[in-house]
Design an enzyme around this catalytic site. Structure first.
Site, PDB file in Angstrom:
ATOM      1  N   SER A 180       2.926  -6.435  11.951  1.00 13.96           N
ATOM      2  CA  SER A 180       1.973  -5.554  11.292  1.00 13.96           C
ATOM      3  C   SER A 180       0.775  -5.288  12.214  1.00 13.96           C
ATOM      4  CB  SER A 180       1.501  -6.207   9.997  1.00 13.96           C
ATOM      5  OG  SER A 180       0.594  -5.363   9.371  1.00 13.96           O
ATOM      6  N   GLY A 181       0.402  -4.024  12.358  1.00 17.80           N
ATOM      7  CA  GLY A 181      -0.737  -3.654  13.200  1.00 17.80           C
ATOM      8  C   GLY A 181      -0.347  -3.371  14.638  1.00 17.80           C
ATOM      9  N   THR A 185       3.396   2.938  13.143  1.00 21.36           N
ATOM     10  CA  THR A 185       3.152   4.205  12.454  1.00 21.36           C
ATOM     11  C   THR A 185       2.496   5.212  13.390  1.00 21.36           C
ATOM     12  OG1 THR A 185       3.018   3.023  10.392  1.00 21.36           O
ATOM     13  CG2 THR A 185       2.025   5.214  10.416  1.00 21.36           C
ATOM     14  N   ASN A 240      -4.266  -5.122   9.252  1.00 20.80           N
ATOM     15  CA  ASN A 240      -4.294  -3.713   9.625  1.00 20.80           C
ATOM     16  C   ASN A 240      -5.018  -2.898   8.553  1.00 20.80           C
ATOM     17  OD1 ASN A 240      -3.697  -1.105  10.399  1.00 20.80           O
ATOM     18  ND2 ASN A 240      -1.475  -1.343  10.391  1.00 20.80           N
ATOM     19  N   SER A 243      -2.328  -0.339   6.839  1.00 16.84           N
ATOM     20  CA  SER A 243      -0.991  -0.937   6.890  1.00 16.84           C
ATOM     21  C   SER A 243      -0.017  -0.198   5.972  1.00 16.84           C
ATOM     22  CB  SER A 243      -1.110  -2.399   6.469  1.00 16.84           C
ATOM     23  OG  SER A 243       0.135  -3.016   6.569  1.00 16.84           O
ATOM     24  N   SER A 244       1.151   0.125   6.509  1.00 10.73           N
ATOM     25  CA  SER A 244       2.178   0.796   5.686  1.00 10.73           C
ATOM     26  C   SER A 244       2.749  -0.242   4.746  1.00 10.73           C
ATOM     27  CB  SER A 244       3.327   1.311   6.551  1.00 10.73           C
ATOM     28  OG  SER A 244       2.844   1.919   7.706  1.00 10.73           O
ATOM     29  N   GLY A 444       5.650  -3.845   8.444  1.00  8.50           N
ATOM     30  CA  GLY A 444       5.680  -4.946   9.407  1.00  8.50           C
ATOM     31  C   GLY A 444       5.782  -6.317   8.763  1.00  8.50           C
ATOM     32  N   GLU A 446       4.977 -10.029   7.901  1.00  7.85           N
ATOM     33  CA  GLU A 446       3.699 -10.720   7.678  1.00  7.85           C
ATOM     34  C   GLU A 446       3.921 -12.023   6.941  1.00  7.85           C
ATOM     35  OE1 GLU A 446      -0.121  -8.512   6.792  1.00  7.85           O
ATOM     36  OE2 GLU A 446       1.364  -7.128   6.026  1.00  7.85           O
TER      37      GLU A 446
END
Ligand SMILES: Nc1ncnc2c1ncn2[C@@H]1O[C@H](COP(=O)(O)OP(=O)(O)OP(=O)(O)O)[C@@H](O)[C@H]1O
Ligand SMILES: [Mg+2]
Length: 597
Positions: A180-181, A185, A240, A243-244, A444, A446
């Protein structure tokens, strides 16, 4: 391509390739291939040093900081000669080891060169700042160049996929993966920007919809799907700010001549729990705070809400402002995306109203019926507002008292899926499609202190994808070597979580137990003491910990059981049947399409 030819990249050139002068300078640096090594270091992971001696299984090295260290002989790694410094494709290194790979990425990153090849892959390190590497001139410079003819870049990956599609007449896919991050994206958007630029119609004329609004052309619409989906599917998390919280696979379709013809999006696993719950350092979906920014005061009035997020418990358990995000500006971007995509005026207001209804749900109050275990509504004012926004009868809405959280999550998810469906209808131009290039951008990996079932599913998907990736890129490649008779020692490329994946995949037993446990929601559910939960592999890996200590079995599994029952509530289903717009239209079209699909 020599450095002189880098002029076509304009301002981006120094961020893509190191200058000739620097290359010559490093080549002349003294270097002793026999003694130059990287040594493990407790703080830095690896540091540069000189090997002094090797005795048995021990090695003695002097670090560049002057410290003499004794380490195991497999804790020193040979260094590549200076001519390999900041190398663009790490597969070319003489010594390919973890220390050399990390050193190369670090050195390149220090010079803001964020893209590096590693054989077939393109590795990207997040710069967390705007670099001039995505400008129009850079797009043009990568157009039609083979991978080895230009510096590493996501545009080169995109252009090569496009060329392979046209020459091999085969569909292509770009898989973007990372924690993540990491920048998945952002890079997905760059891929789409690239195709929209090189294969778009270039016709900037806008169509006027029946409602009198301006629609964008196909390229604009494909690009606009992102701000809309991000407003409803992205949120600030610990890692993030954007974050998606869902995965997506975007297929860009092309006609025979290679022009854009249409697009479609598949989404996965929207994190519904965020609609009613956020950790202290996190936020719910951006759209709530965008609406409350008061940039469009008419929305505040229509949705019967205030501009204070703390008036709405479902969306104010964590943070409400994010320094890096301007919610007013983002609201304008969301609203304009809705127009460009071609939603009708009624649909547009329907989307906002349902979002407002979800906010009101959190304020609905219930009290215990006297001498009974059941609850009953405590006032109808809030329910009246929410019911008005949903086009429902407030008495029907009040019947769902024991499932208000489930209702919020269900309404939000169905609205999201309905939006994706409508976006797909609008991106489906009916122009002939010959091939597609797919881009996968998933949520992502996590690990939180509190890991919901949704997080388990996200982590499971990431691991599964990683295994697929390893299998195709390494295992099958090695088999190819074997077939060709190349002498090769087989290497196990990170298939170590296969056992855990297999365990969770045994759908018939495990998913059933899990869903039973979630339905009962008992903290002391037998699942926690079951053979399955006690299996060493699951205990170790249920949250797929990589860099952190695994949470204890009980905390992990208890959190999973926190996942509430969804909306299979009879009162709720009845309420849905007696609705007017917007709930009705959205849900009806979503249900029909999903059944057809
Ligand atoms: N190439 C880039 N240039 C500039 N900034 C970037 C770049 N890549 C990422 N960032 C910054 O990092 C942030 C996080 O990136 P991004 O949202 O793409 O991560 P992600 O991998 O999709 O994470 P998640 O799995 O949480 O969705 C972006 O909002 C942006 O600020
Ligand atoms: Mg993302």
């Amino acid at each position: 391509m020599g450095y002189a030819e880098m002029a076509v990249f304009g301002e981006a050139a120094p961020y893509l390739r190191r200058p000739e002068r620097e290359r010559i300078e490093t080549q002349n640096r003294p270097f002793d291939a026999k003694t130059a090594v990287f040594v493990v270091d407790p703080k830095e992971l690896f540091v540069k040093g000189t090997l002094q001696s090797k005795e048995g299984s021990k090695a003695i090295a002097k670090t560049n900081a002057g410290q003499v260290v004794t380490v195991k002989d497999n804790e020193v790694f040979p260094m590549n000669p200076p001519k390999f410094d900041k190398i663009e494709d790490m597969a070319m290194m003489t010594h390919l080891n973890e220390a050399a790979v990390l050193y190369n990425l670090k050195e390149r990153y220090a010079a803001w060169m964020i893209y590096t090849y590693s054989g077939l892959f393109c590795v990207t390190v997040n710069p967390y700042k705007r670099l001039p590497v995505y400008k129009q001139e850079v797009v043009v410079a990568y157009r039609g160049k083979k991978r080895q003819e230009a510096p590493p870049h996501i545009f080169s990956i995109s252009d090569n996929a496009y060329q392979f599609m046209l020459t091999d007449r085969e569909n292509q896919s770009i898989l973007i993966t990372g924690e993540s991050g990491a920048g998945k994206t952002v890079n997905t958007k760059r891929v789409i920007q690239y195709f929209a630029t090189i294969a778009g119609s270039g016709d900037r004329k806008k169509d006027i919809s029946p409602s009198g609004k301006l629609h964008g052309n196909l390229e604009d619409q494909i690009i606009s799907a992102n701000p809309l989906l991000e407003a409803f599917g992205n949120a600030k998390t610990v890692r993030n700010d954007n974050s998606s919280r869902f995965g997506k696979f975007i297929r860009i379709h092309f006609g025979t001549s290679g022009k854009l013809s249409s697009a479609d999006i598949e989404t996965y696993l929207l994190e519904k729990s965020r609609v009613t719950f956020q950790l202290a350092a996190e936020r719910s979906y951006h759209i709530f705070y965008q609406i409350m920014s008061n940039k469009k005061p008419e929305l505040i009035e229509t949705l019967l809400i205030t501009t204070n997020p703390y008036d709405y418990p479902f969306i104010s358990q964590g943070e409400i402002c994010v320094a890096s995000i301007d919610d007013s500006e983002e609201l304008m971007a969301t609203d304009s995306a809705i127009d460009i995509l071609g939603f009708t005026g009624e649909e547009r207001i329907g989307i906002y109203k349902l979002t407002g209804a979800v906010m009101h749900y959190g304020n609905m109050k219930f009290k215990q019926k006297q001498r009974e275990e059941q609850a009953e509504p405590d006032g109808t004012e809030v329910a009246d507002k929410a019911a008005y926004l949903m086009g429902l009868n407030s008495a029907d809405l009040l019947k769902v008292y024991n499932s208000i959280g489930a209702l919020a999550k269900s309404v939000y998810e169905k609205m999201f899926l309905w939006m994706v469906l409508r976006i797909n209808q609008m991106l489906d131009t009916k122009q002939p499609r010959q091939f597609f290039i797919g881009v996968l951008d998933i949520a992502g990996f996590e690990i939180f202190d509190f890991n919901s079932l949704e997080q388990l599913c996200i982590n499971f998907t990431n691991e599964k994808l990683q295994q697929f990736f390893n299998h195709h890129m390494f295992v099958l490649e090695q088999e190819e070597y074997k077939k060709e008779g190349i002498e090769w020692e087989f290497i196990d490329f990170g298939m170590d979580l296969a056992a855990c994946i297999g365990l969770i995949e045994k759908v018939s037993s495990n998913s059933y137990v899990l869903s039973q446990a979630c339905t009962c929601k008992k903290k002391n559910h037998p699942l926690l003491n079951s053979q399955w939960a006690s299996s060493p592999s699951l205990k170790k890996n249920v949250c797929f910990p990589r860099h952190q200590t695994p949470p204890s079995k009980t905390s992990c599994m208890t959190n999973i059981l926190e996942n509430p029952t969804t909306s299979r509530n009879p009162s709720l289903s009845k309420a849905r049947q007696r609705h007017t717009f917007p709930w009705c239209t959205m849900l009806a079209s979503w249900t029909t399409a999903s059944q057809a699909g």
